[in-house]
Motif scaffolding. Structure first.
Motif, PDB file in Angstrom:
ATOM      1  N   SER A  32      52.610  36.852  44.710  1.00 10.82           N
ATOM      2  CA  SER A  32      51.196  36.739  44.334  1.00 10.82           C
ATOM      3  C   SER A  32      50.296  37.456  45.331  1.00 10.82           C
ATOM      4  O   SER A  32      49.246  37.975  44.963  1.00 10.82           O
ATOM      5  N   THR A  36      47.713  40.574  44.354  1.00 12.37           N
ATOM      6  CA  THR A  36      46.275  40.649  44.595  1.00 12.37           C
ATOM      7  C   THR A  36      45.920  41.996  45.194  1.00 12.37           C
ATOM      8  O   THR A  36      44.900  42.593  44.830  1.00 12.37           O
ATOM      9  N   TYR A  52      41.252  38.166  33.530  1.00 13.76           N
ATOM     10  CA  TYR A  52      42.306  37.229  33.884  1.00 13.76           C
ATOM     11  C   TYR A  52      43.479  37.276  32.905  1.00 13.76           C
ATOM     12  O   TYR A  52      44.641  37.107  33.297  1.00 13.76           O
TER      13      TYR A  52
ATOM     14  N   LYS C 363      47.936  28.864  42.282  1.00 14.02           N
ATOM     15  CA  LYS C 363      47.956  30.306  42.116  1.00 14.02           C
ATOM     16  C   LYS C 363      47.265  30.707  40.816  1.00 14.02           C
ATOM     17  O   LYS C 363      46.402  31.581  40.796  1.00 14.02           O
ATOM     18  N   ASP C 364      47.652  30.038  39.730  1.00 12.29           N
ATOM     19  CA  ASP C 364      47.149  30.461  38.429  1.00 12.29           C
ATOM     20  C   ASP C 364      45.690  30.095  38.203  1.00 12.29           C
ATOM     21  O   ASP C 364      44.972  30.803  37.498  1.00 12.29           O
ATOM     22  N   TYR C 365      45.257  28.964  38.769  1.00 11.46           N
ATOM     23  CA  TYR C 365      43.931  28.489  38.382  1.00 11.46           C
ATOM     24  C   TYR C 365      42.905  28.566  39.491  1.00 11.46           C
ATOM     25  O   TYR C 365      41.729  28.316  39.275  1.00 11.46           O
ATOM     26  N   PHE C 367      43.666  30.752  42.843  1.00 12.73           N
ATOM     27  CA  PHE C 367      43.859  31.980  43.601  1.00 12.73           C
ATOM     28  C   PHE C 367      43.542  33.217  42.775  1.00 12.73           C
ATOM     29  O   PHE C 367      42.691  34.039  43.142  1.00 12.73           O
TER      30      PHE C 367
END
Lengths: 75, 699, 579
Positions: A32, A36, A52, C363-365, C367
């Motif tokens: 992750s 980013t 998103y 992470k999903d909601y 970051f």
């Protein structure tokens, strides 16, 4: 487009081999934090806004997929 | 294929359940101490509808009532269902259980009051008391009440869940359990006396005298709740309920009062054996009849049981069952009881080591284990040695000074003897003897012996890891019943010093008294006994004067302390002590030798001392200063109203005078070296036999 | 009811029985009923709370979903109109988008407020807030009350209590200073009382967010959503499931599969083994050493921290095994929460293997949305131009990381020490990311072979040590004690204490200690095999019958005999269930 993206990524993340697989996220090569960074550099360079909904494994699993996504978002 | 697969499931489950049950059985503890195991185990072997009287309560009762003696002497069929620290809630459950099985015959329930005054030390004692009870509605209800929540309750239902943690503490007794009966019907026989107990320093006197002005103690609320249930149950099923309190060293007037009120409230009889008249009826002597200050030994139990036997015969519906049909099994039990249990008492009474060994050998299923410590044969007589040779103990008879020795006799036959030669040949590092072997029921025995001549004096006899040897100088003997897994007797004969053991206390004491042996010449234990009895007698005297004498006058108070030798009476006047004295009073004083006192005038100071029954000092003073007398470790002062208004009797630095207006009297026992009583008579205000004050806490 | 109640196992068996008796389509209803019953054993009032919260989420989900579809419809409709209205359509869609955001946020806020208010109700019922009870309808008096307590705020905060409890007390304006400790205690108590709330609220927020981002459609059936929330294996301690993944699995009926049920049961027993034989025993030791800290020295604190780590892992992963095992029996696969975390070579990797679903949720909601937020992009771009590429990249990573870890810390606990803990991990991860190039250069310069076994072992040990340090922050209840104990490790180590036998007096005696260590070794061994890819249950299934059954019986009896349960043990609450 693909070469451009690849060159950009290589420059930004010299330690990651982007061509080693077609499942970069699934295989754990990209985490992750690196995602980013990729988002940042792509949006900065190509002036795109990555919504998103686009942040899914399919778009990040290979350089091809990334290039396709950039194309799509450029309009 | 599928069916075979599915069949595996039930097989797996059944095997699992089997393992669970077996491991539960294994992990469940078996408590042999305090007769716990046998009380419940033997109870269920009793045929239904036989028991007429049941005794409930704590360990005090376990040691105190021998139902076999009740049968032997009065033909009563009784059972002792008391257990260690049995809380009233457990007594309640056991009452229901005994009624369930003996409802046609149960007549009387005797419950001891000890557990009513306090909660048991741990709530686990409740479980200990009822764990081995068979499943019944009463038990289920009790467990349900006891459990704090569902989880607790479920773990109580399954021994594996409850005791799983015991895997660390598994003992051989958990693997094989004792299936025999020990024929005591719930009674735990011990032979030790409190006087022999090393920790008995300043043993407490019996209460003897009840103080009605005290405050009743608060009884434990939960105990009362269950007691109420017991009362209603007995009422409903027409059972006679009686409260008792066995003689112990930790009772008090407050506790008595509380129980008395409780008994009065429910209209049941209460017999308190700590106070007169019941303690007198028992002729109970704490030092000899208790084992540790709280629990009775077999000598005390004999008296206690006898009293109850007589009472039950005359005051309850329990009948003499001797010869009656259906009760023949009691005869068989009595024979076994005499053999097994009374053996311990017989052995304890043996004076001669050879007689002891002979008797021990004759006990069924006995293993006699012997080990010498320090020195064991120096004082043996030739006759004793001859007897030993006859019994097969040749090496013991010929044992050298300070040699080590062990021997094992099984069922009357000497299995082996080992002496110093065996020790030396075994090449032990310290030339002591050590041997391991198994008893017929696979108990592991280890015996060690070391005579002083070959190392540090030591002896040890352990069975399955538990030490039973007294490890004192002489021949240490442990008589072990290998069938029941119990020690019959463990003792030591100091045959280094004397061939015979001392006679029992009663005999020696009576002997010494008859001979008029002075206290200093008695041996240590006898002297202790003598002094204890003296203190008790003093206390009885004081109490009797306070409660029973018809006239509580100065003269009746003084009488016992001047009619025997050994007392010193101090009289010290404070303020004014003459105004109410009559001519008769003065004549009486003169008659006693208290010449100065008989002439006491208004507000005079006065000191008088009576020693060994005769007046040894008097001083009367009309001056303005208080008067004083000092002796060894004591100081007496007196001052009339105008002379300081003081009264003081200081003995060994403590003040004993009541310091009241009038005659302040203190009596001191010279042999015991303690103050026996202190009283004050207000002979200014009231006649000499009317106004007095006693001090309670002078001892 | 919790997993270690005696009744749990019969409960599961009963649920399984009903599940497989019911017709396929209706099986989820059976699950719902049993889950409701399970939850109700905690108290009927909490049941009302969860029903209400689920209702709000369900409603919000449907509303958002319908707005999504309207927008698409409108857009399609507009496409046929003149081109000039394209712009109008864009601004229209932007407005609608803003509406949806508002809607989403309000749903989230309502949920949180409801939770907050609910906790107050307990305090009110307990009579601690008389002024508030009386002024529920009289706001004037309440405001007056609040103003009157401002002087107390400073005192409360400086008194060393958690900032949130001080705020809390200030808001509810209680004046009686002597009530403070009692209220703080009741605050802590009621904060932990609504069962499972932290887990299912996150699940629901994730559900709403997924609808908003059009990753899934709303659940139209309220009861199916309720089942997702209440599903009893996961209600107590997670995993924090995603509705779009687990929802369908819950609702479709599963057929009975003997192997699957067997594997599930085996996993449950393994979970109990970890929890009862290892975690609960170690908890005695950890509580004794840290609870009674004045009596202990540095080496003991270190030992307790290390064992506390083992305890936490076995406790939490044991519960996960029970939850996932039970679920597997039903045929419903829940998300894994642990994946041999102590095999991690880096801190970032650790948090991808420990409490996986929490990490994924953040992470999903949190970051990702932060990362792609335009404002952050802009600042990052600004930094890139002004300072350099690396600065921009680091900014984009560190800021969202900081937010994530602050929130993670707060989620774990409502005290200063948890905040510090969150900061600790956030800092570790941020630093390792920011200085990654330097570290690589260093290892190259030192000529360390990064793939060698030795170096990997070093990295794994390092991760373990870092986690142990983290435990120092969270095990004691306050930062002062944490500081004291951590300090003692250096100032008062006294290593002899470890070997003179006194470790057997720290709450567990030596037989239990040995058993616990052996069990932990077994768990470690099994974990290492899992890491290498061996599937243990299948391996066992391949053995002959006698060996299989011997293993099953051995583990079952290990749990029943060595487990820390029954009278004489404190009912040790699950470490993670307080959230």
């Amino acid at each position: 487009m693909k070469e451009k993206v690849l060159a950009l990524l290589k420059d930004e993340f010299p330690e990651i081999d982007f061509e080693s697989s077609c499942a970069l996220v699934d295989d754990g090569i990209l985490d992750s934090l690196s995602i980013t960074g990729i988002i940042a550099v792509l949006s900065m360079e190509f002036g795109i806004i990555i919504p998103y909904e686009e942040i899914v494994e399919d778009n990040f699993n290979s350089v091809d997929a990334l290039a396709d996504m950039v194309e799509r978002l450029r309009g | 294929m599928k069916i075979r697969k599915l069949l595996r499931v039930p097989v797996f489950v059944i095997l699992l359940v089997l393992f669970l049950i077996l491991s539960g059985r294994l992990l469940r503890p078996v408590w042999y101490d305090w007769n716990n195991y046998h009380t419940t185990h033997d109870f269920y072997l009793e045929p239904d509808n036989r028991i007429e009287a049941v005794f409930l309560g704590s360990s005090v009762v376990v040691n105190g009532i021998s139902p076999m003696q009740l049968y032997e002497e009065y033909g009563l069929c009784a059972y002792n269902l008391a257990t260690e620290q049995q809380p009233v809630s457990a007594s309640w459950v056991w009452l229901q259980e005994v009624y369930r099985l003996h409802q046609d015959t149960l007549k009387t329930v005797v419950i001891d009051a000890s557990m009513l005054t306090h909660e048991p030390e741990s709530s686990a004692f409740f479980l200990k008391a009822i764990d081995r009870m068979r499943n019944s509605t009463a038990k289920q209800e009790a467990l349900h009440e006891y459990a704090k929540d569902e989880n607790d309750w479920i773990s109580l239902l399954f021994p594996l869940f409850h005791y799983h943690d015991r895997w660390k503490e598994l003992e051989p007794t958990d693997w094989k359990q004792d299936e025999s009966i020990n024929s005591t019907r719930g009674y735990n026989l011990v032979t030790e006396r409190w006087i022999d107990c090393e920790t008995a320093e300043d043993p407490a006197l019996p209460q003897y005298g009840y103080d009605p002005d005290c405050d009743a103690t608060e009884l434990a609320v939960s105990s009362l709740e269950y007691f109420d249930r017991i009362v209603s149950f007995c009422h409903e099923h027409q059972l006679q309920l009686v409260l008792s309190k066995a003689p112990t060293a930790n009772w008090s007037s407050s506790a008595h009062k509380a129980i008395q009120e409780l008994a009065g409230k429910h209209q049941i009889q209460f017999f308190d054996f700590n106070f007169t008249p019941y303690i007198d009826q028992l002729d109970f002597r704490f030092l000899l009849d208790l084992t540790d200050g709280h629990h009775m030994n077999c000598y005390g139990a004999k008296k206690y049981t006898h009293w109850w036997g007589e009472w039950l015969s005359g005051n309850s519906e329990c009948e003499n069952k001797k010869g009656k049909s259906g009760y023949e099994y009691l005869e068989t039990q009595l024979t076994a009881y005499r053999k097994q249990s009374m053996a311990a008492v017989e052995l304890a009474d043996c004076r001669d080591v050879t007689e002891y060994i002979r008797y021990a050998k004759s006990i069924e299923n006995s293993a006699v284990l012997m080990a010498v410590c320090d020195e064991g044969t120096d004082a043996l007589t030739e006759e004793q040695k001859k007897k030993m040779e006859e019994d097969g103990l040749g090496k013991l008879a010929r044992l050298n000074y300070r040699d080590s020795y062990v021997a094992y006799i099984q069922d009357g036959e000497v299995v082996f003897e080992m002496d110093q030669r065996d020790a030396d040949s075994a090449e032990n590092a310290d030339a002591s003897l050590s041997v391991d072997f198994l008893l017929p029921r696979k108990q592991r025995v280890n015996m060690q012996s070391c005579g002083t001549g070959h190392g540090d004096a030591f002896s040890s006899i352990t069975v399955d890891g538990v030490e039973y040897c007294l490890n004192q100088r002489g021949i240490n003997i442990v008589v072990y019943d290998y069938l029941n897994g119990a020690v019959v007797n463990s003792t030591c004969f100091d045959t280094c010093v004397s061939p015979y053991r001392e006679a029992d206390y009663e005999t020696r004491y009576a002997h010494a008294l008859k001979n008029g042996t002075p206290a200093d010449a008695m041996d240590e234990k006898l002297r202790e006994l003598y002094l204890y009895n003296r203190r008790y007698d003093n206390w009885k005297q004081v109490y009797q004067w306070r409660t029973e004498s018809s006239s509580m006058s100065f003269f009746s108070w003084l009488e016992p302390w001047i009619s025997s030798k050994g007392y010193t009476v101090f009289i010290s006047v404070m303020d004014e002590a003459s105004d109410s004295l009559t001519e008769d009073n003065r004549d009486g004083m003169l008659g006693l030798g208290l010449a100065a006192l008989s002439g006491i005038e208004y507000r005079d100071s006065y000191i008088g001392i009576i020693n060994d029954g005769s007046v040894s000092y008097e001083e009367l003073d009309h001056g303005y200063e208080p008067i004083e007398w000092s002796g060894v470790d004591c100081l007496v002062k007196s001052g009339g109203m105008d002379s300081g208004n003081v009264s003081s009797v200081m003995i060994c630095g403590n003040e004993y005078s009541i310091s009241m207006r009038g005659l302040n009297c203190v009596v001191y026992d010279k042999e015991l070296k303690e103050v026996v009583d202190t009283v004050a008579f207000d002979t200014f205000a009231a006649p000499i036999d009317m106004e007095y004050k006693m001090r309670d806490d002078f001892i | 009811m919790i997993f270690t109640d005696y009744l749990f196992f019969p409960f599961v068996l009963l649920a399984l029985l009903f599940y497989f008796i019911l017709p396929l389509r209706a099986r989820w209803i059976g699950l719902l009923v049993f889950s409701l019953v399970f939850f109700c054993t905690w108290g009927l009032d909490y049941c009302l709370v969860v029903l209400l919260i689920t209702f709000i989420a369900w409603l919000a989900g449907i509303v958002i979903d319908s707005r999504n579809h309207t927008r698409t419809k409108r857009k399609n409709g507009e496409a046929s109109e003149t081109k000039s209205s394209l712009e109008a359509g864009e601004s229209e869609s932007r407005r609608k988008k803003q509406n949806r955001i508002i809607l989403l946020v309000s749903a989230v806020v309502i949920i949180l407020v409801l939770v907050y208010v609910r906790t107050q109700q307990n305090l009110i019922a307990a009579g601690f807030f008389e002024p508030v009870v009386r002024t529920v309808s009289g706001w004037n008096a309440a405001i007056r009350g609040w103003l009157g307590t401002i002087p107390y705020l400073g005192e409360l905060v400086s008194g060393g209590k958690g900032w949130n409890t001080a705020l809390f007390q200030w808001i509810f304006g209680f004046k009686n200073a002597t009530d403070k400790t009692a209220v703080v205690q009741s605050v802590v108590y009621t904060w932990i009382v609504p069962v499972g709330i932290s887990y299912y609220v996150l699940s629901l927020i994730g559900y709403l967010a997924d609808i908003y981002w059009k990753k899934q459609c709303a659940e139209r059936n309220y009861f199916k959503l309720l089942l997702f929330v209440l599903y009893f294996p996961k209600i107590l301690e997670g995993p924090i499931s995603k509705h779009r993944i687990v929802g369908p699995r819950l609702v479709e009926g599963h057929r009975f599969d003997y192997t699957r049920v067997c594997f599930g049961l085996q996993r449950v027993v393994w979970g109990f083994f970890k929890k009862l034989v290892i975690a609960d025993h170690l908890s005695f030791l950890v509580n004794e050493v840290f609870g009674n800290y004045q009596a202990h020295v540095g080496s003991e604190f270190l030992l307790a921290a290390v064992l506390g780590t083992v305890q936490l892992y076995c406790d939490f992963s044991g519960c996960m095994d029970i939850a996932l095992g039970v679920s597997e029996c039903f045929g419903i696969q829940l998300e894994e929460n642990f994946r041999q975390p102590f095999a991690s070579c880096s801190v970032a990797e650790f948090w991808r293997r420990w409490h996986i679903t929490l990490g994924v949720w953040f992470k999903d909601y949190v970051f990702m949305p932060l990362v792609i937020s335009p404002r952050l992009m802009r600042i990052s771009g600004f930094l890139r131009e002004r300072i350099g590429k690396r600065a921009g990249k680091n900014f984009m990573t560190v800021i969202p990381l900081a937010v994530v870890w602050l929130l993670t810390g707060l989620w774990h606990g409502t005290g200063k020490n948890y905040l510090l803990w969150g900061i600790y991990w956030g800092a570790l991860i941020s630093l390792s990311t920011v200085f990654d190039p330097e570290i690589r250069k260093l290892t190259k310069w030192l000529k360390i072979d990064t793939d060698s076994e030795g170096f990997r072992f070093f990295r794994k040990s390092r991760t373990f040590c870092l986690f142990v340090i983290g435990r120092f922050i969270t095990i004691p209840g306050s930062l002062a004690v944490s500081w004291y104990t951590a300090q003692s490790v250096f100032t008062d180590f006294t290593p002899l204490r470890l070997v003179d036998g006194s470790i057997f007096t720290l709450g567990i005696d030596w037989p239990r200690f040995i058993v616990t260590l052996l069990a932990a070794a077994l768990v470690g061994f099994v974990g290492s095999k899992r890491e290498k890819g061996v599937h243990i249950r299948e391996w066992i299934a391949a053995r002959p019958l006698l060996i299989r059954w011997a293993i099953y019986y051995a583990i079952i009896f290990a749990v029943l005999i060595f487990g820390a349960y029954g009278p004489g043990y404190d009912a040790s609450s699950f470490v993670y269930m307080r959230y």
